[in-house]
Motif scaffolding. Structure first.
Motif, PDB file in Angstrom:
ATOM      1  N   THR A  10     -79.613  17.240 -15.869  1.00  0.00           N
ATOM      2  CA  THR A  10     -80.077  16.752 -14.602  1.00  0.00           C
ATOM      3  C   THR A  10     -81.225  17.880 -13.967  1.00  0.00           C
ATOM      4  OG1 THR A  10     -77.948  15.750 -14.090  1.00  0.00           O
ATOM      5  CG2 THR A  10     -79.456  16.375 -12.367  1.00  0.00           C
ATOM      6  N   VAL A  11     -81.011  19.239 -14.370  1.00  0.00           N
ATOM      7  CA  VAL A  11     -81.835  20.203 -13.786  1.00  0.00           C
ATOM      8  C   VAL A  11     -83.230  20.034 -14.629  1.00  0.00           C
ATOM      9  CG1 VAL A  11     -82.147  22.656 -13.870  1.00  0.00           C
ATOM     10  CG2 VAL A  11     -79.957  21.668 -12.921  1.00  0.00           C
ATOM     11  N   ARG A  14     -85.166  16.701 -13.512  1.00  0.00           N
ATOM     12  CA  ARG A  14     -85.696  17.152 -12.196  1.00  0.00           C
ATOM     13  C   ARG A  14     -87.024  17.983 -12.387  1.00  0.00           C
ATOM     14  NH1 ARG A  14     -81.672  19.413  -9.130  1.00  0.00           N
ATOM     15  NH2 ARG A  14     -82.253  21.484  -9.839  1.00  0.00           N
ATOM     16  N   ASP A  15     -87.197  18.940 -13.242  1.00  0.00           N
ATOM     17  CA  ASP A  15     -88.132  19.887 -13.646  1.00  0.00           C
ATOM     18  C   ASP A  15     -89.404  19.137 -14.395  1.00  0.00           C
ATOM     19  OD1 ASP A  15     -89.518  22.323 -13.011  1.00  0.00           O
ATOM     20  OD2 ASP A  15     -88.951  23.208 -15.083  1.00  0.00           O
ATOM     21  N   TRP A  17     -90.004  16.034 -14.213  1.00  0.00           N
ATOM     22  CA  TRP A  17     -90.584  14.860 -13.171  1.00  0.00           C
ATOM     23  C   TRP A  17     -91.342  15.775 -12.309  1.00  0.00           C
ATOM     24  CZ3 TRP A  17     -91.302  10.188 -14.055  1.00  0.00           C
ATOM     25  CH2 TRP A  17     -90.480   9.598 -14.746  1.00  0.00           C
ATOM     26  N   GLN A  18     -90.950  16.807 -11.861  1.00  0.00           N
ATOM     27  CA  GLN A  18     -91.626  17.629 -10.905  1.00  0.00           C
ATOM     28  C   GLN A  18     -93.199  18.059 -11.534  1.00  0.00           C
ATOM     29  OE1 GLN A  18     -90.107  21.349  -9.592  1.00  0.00           O
ATOM     30  NE2 GLN A  18     -91.804  21.947  -8.272  1.00  0.00           N
TER      31      GLN A  18
END
Length: 59
Positions: A10-11, A14-15, A17-18
């Protein structure tokens, strides 16, 4: 992103996508990219190089 240590998927996602959002927001215009490619091709043709490797000189 390389040599990073993420605790879970998940982390990491998220990174990623950022990073993609930043890249898309700061993308260069396609005309600028095309002009840069043409300039690099012109320089290669002046040096009589097909690609990025330097020519080997036959002894």
């Amino acid at each position: 992103m390389a040599n990073s240590n993420y605790p879970n998927h998940t982390v990491l996602a998220r990174d990623l996508w950022q990073c993609l959002r930043w890249r898309n927001a700061n993308a260069r215009h396609p005309d600028v990219l095309a002009a840069q490619r043409r300039e690099r091709a012109r320089i290669r043709s002046e040096r009589q190089q097909r690609w990025g490797r330097p020519r080997t000189i036959a002894a």
